[in-house]
Each structure stands twice: as C-alpha cells, then as structure tokens.
Design a protein around this motif. Structure first.
Motif, short mmCIF file in Angstrom:
data_model
loop_
_atom_site.label_atom_id
_atom_site.label_comp_id
_atom_site.label_asym_id
_atom_site.label_seq_id
_atom_site.Cartn_x
_atom_site.Cartn_y
_atom_site.Cartn_z
N GLY A 1 -1.17 8.13 -65.00
CA GLY A 1 -2.54 8.10 -64.51
C GLY A 1 -2.93 9.44 -63.91
O GLY A 1 -2.13 10.11 -63.25
N ILE A 2 -4.18 9.84 -64.12
CA ILE A 2 -4.71 11.10 -63.64
C ILE A 2 -5.71 10.84 -62.53
O ILE A 2 -6.53 9.92 -62.62
CB ILE A 2 -5.39 11.88 -64.79
CG1 ILE A 2 -4.40 12.10 -65.93
CG2 ILE A 2 -5.94 13.21 -64.29
CD1 ILE A 2 -3.18 12.90 -65.57
N THR A 3 -5.67 11.64 -61.48
CA THR A 3 -6.60 11.47 -60.36
C THR A 3 -7.98 12.00 -60.73
O THR A 3 -8.17 12.64 -61.77
CB THR A 3 -6.11 12.21 -59.10
OG1 THR A 3 -6.25 13.63 -59.32
CG2 THR A 3 -4.66 11.87 -58.79
N ARG B 1 -5.10 15.79 -61.52
CA ARG B 1 -3.65 15.92 -61.44
C ARG B 1 -3.00 14.55 -61.62
O ARG B 1 -3.66 13.52 -61.50
CB ARG B 1 -3.21 16.54 -60.12
CG ARG B 1 -3.53 15.70 -58.90
CD ARG B 1 -2.86 16.24 -57.64
NE ARG B 1 -3.23 15.48 -56.47
CZ ARG B 1 -2.71 14.31 -56.13
NH1 ARG B 1 -1.78 13.75 -56.91
NH2 ARG B 1 -3.10 13.68 -55.04
N ALA B 2 -1.71 14.57 -61.89
CA ALA B 2 -0.99 13.31 -62.07
C ALA B 2 -0.89 12.55 -60.75
O ALA B 2 -0.65 13.13 -59.69
CB ALA B 2 0.41 13.58 -62.62
N GLU B 3 -1.08 11.25 -60.83
CA GLU B 3 -0.96 10.38 -59.67
C GLU B 3 0.52 10.10 -59.40
O GLU B 3 1.31 9.94 -60.33
CB GLU B 3 -1.70 9.07 -59.96
CG GLU B 3 -1.52 7.98 -58.92
CD GLU B 3 -1.96 6.62 -59.43
OE1 GLU B 3 -2.55 5.87 -58.64
OE2 GLU B 3 -1.72 6.31 -60.61
N MET C 1 -6.11 0.13 -64.33
CA MET C 1 -7.34 0.27 -65.11
C MET C 1 -8.38 1.09 -64.36
O MET C 1 -9.08 1.94 -64.94
CB MET C 1 -7.88 -1.12 -65.44
CG MET C 1 -6.96 -1.94 -66.34
SD MET C 1 -7.33 -3.71 -66.28
CE MET C 1 -8.95 -3.75 -67.03
N LEU C 2 -8.49 0.85 -63.07
CA LEU C 2 -9.44 1.61 -62.25
C LEU C 2 -9.07 3.09 -62.22
O LEU C 2 -9.95 3.96 -62.20
CB LEU C 2 -9.47 1.04 -60.82
CG LEU C 2 -10.17 -0.30 -60.65
CD1 LEU C 2 -9.88 -0.88 -59.28
CD2 LEU C 2 -11.68 -0.15 -60.86
N GLN C 3 -7.76 3.38 -62.20
CA GLN C 3 -7.33 4.78 -62.22
C GLN C 3 -7.73 5.45 -63.52
O GLN C 3 -8.16 6.60 -63.54
CB GLN C 3 -5.82 4.87 -62.01
CG GLN C 3 -5.33 6.28 -61.67
CD GLN C 3 -5.89 6.74 -60.33
OE1 GLN C 3 -5.86 6.01 -59.34
NE2 GLN C 3 -6.42 7.95 -60.30
N HIS C 4 -7.60 4.71 -64.62
CA HIS C 4 -8.03 5.25 -65.90
C HIS C 4 -9.52 5.60 -65.88
O HIS C 4 -9.96 6.58 -66.47
CB HIS C 4 -7.77 4.24 -67.02
CG HIS C 4 -6.32 4.04 -67.31
ND1 HIS C 4 -5.84 2.96 -68.03
CD2 HIS C 4 -5.22 4.78 -66.98
CE1 HIS C 4 -4.52 3.05 -68.13
NE2 HIS C 4 -4.13 4.14 -67.50
#
Length: 203
Positions: free
Chosen positions: A32-34, A38-40, A146-149
């Motif tokens: 997941g990307i913020t 950047r990567a979460e 899903m929300l992070q996406h």
C-alpha cells in the motif's frame, strides 16, 4: 492512592524485550502507498485499523471492545520477521498463514508464558474469524486495505478493480461492515470509471 504492585523485574524485562523486537514493524513495508507516495508500514496499517475500530464503537452493538482492539493490534505482528505478502499476491493454500503464525510464535518467545499464550490465541482467533470480534477485526482490515488503495498516491497502472472483489466474504458478515463496503465500493467505482479509456463502454 493504591500501593503500586511490585512485579518481578524479569517479567518486566521480558516484556520490554518483546516490545523492542516488535519495533521492526515500523520498517516492515507493505504494498500500500500513502497519500504522499511512500510505502506504508505494517505499524501504520495496524494503527489506522485500531483507529477505525475505535471510531465505530457506537455502531458495533454488543461486542468486547478491548478484545477487538487487541485483535487489531496483534493481527500482523508476525510480519516483523518475514514481512508482508501483498494482497494482490495472496492465494488460498499458499502457506502464508502458517508462516506468519510461526513467525509470531518466534517473535513472542521472549514474553512470559501467559502473555505469549494470549497473543498467539488472539492471532488464531483472528485468523479463523472464530468470534464476533474477530469477524469485525478481519472485516475492518479488508476495508482499511481498500481505503489505503483509494487514498494512496498510486502509479498510473494501479488496478482499482482489485478492490471490488477483495475481502468480500469478510465484509459481508456484519451489517456495519456491509454498509461501509457500499461506500468504499462506490469510491472504487469512481476510480475505475476514471481509468476507462475515452469512448470505452462502462458497465
């Protein structure tokens, strides 16, 4: 004021040793990307999952709130050792769950026996969705991914259609989860529509 309980120093040291080992989750990166691109980390993922569980307290009904938060906290602890497997790469029977459980047991080794047993039991409960609280924790986990996406600053080739089927069986197991799913799916559909080539037919 009640007199402080004197705890065995060895027990305190064992707990601190575990807490230091779990710090690795800050640097365990997920796919997941913020929103900043950047990567979460797994630690960040778990924190926001706990925040979701807390914020929907009024809507939950009769549940053990403390257990729900504990499940959210421990569900990805094992990733401190072998890391995260991206949701898009997870398949049934890939041995991922067994590896993550073995990693959790190894991570918990420094803990006193009672805490070690509690954490592993909570992980087992979450993994099998064996209680109302575990059903909620697992459903929130899918929704949080899903929300992070949706909020992430993803690359141009990101396929938002993945969200539409992801975790569906888990988010269907409680009315609140199902209601939240409708909202998240609605936003996903908007992203999918934006991805469609000009002039393409949209279903």
């Amino acid at each position: 004021m009640e007199q402080a309980i004197q705890t065995d120093p060895a027990r305190l040291e064992a707990i601190l040793t575990f807490v230091q080992a779990a710090e690795k989750l800050k640097d365990t990166l997920r796919s997941g990307i913020t929103s900043q691109g950047r990567a979460e980390s797994t630690a960040e993922h778990s924190w926001r999952l706990c925040l979701m569980a807390m914020l929907f307290d009024r809507e939950l009904g009769e549940f053990d709130r403390l257990k729900l938060l504990k499940l959210c906290i421990v569900h990805d602890l094992g990733e401190a050792i072998s890391g995260d497997v991206p949701a898009t790469q997870q398949v049934a029977g890939d041995g991922r769950a067994a590896q993550e459980r073995a990693d959790l047991v190894a991570l918990c080794e420094p803990l006193p026996g009672d805490l070690r047993q509690e954490i592993v039991a909570l992980w087992d409960e979450y993994s099998s969705a064996a209680s109302p609280e575990a059903i909620l924790a697992k459903g929130f986990d899918k929704l949080k991914t899903m929300l992070q996406h949706l909020v992430g600053k993803n690359g141009p080739g990101f396929d938002y259609r993945f969200n539409l089927a992801y975790g569906a069986k888990h988010t269907a197991r409680h009315p609140l989860l199902a209601q939240l799913r409708v909202l998240v799916d609605r936003e996903t559909q908007k992203r999918v529509a934006m991805m469609a080539p000009a002039g393409a037919t949209r279903s």
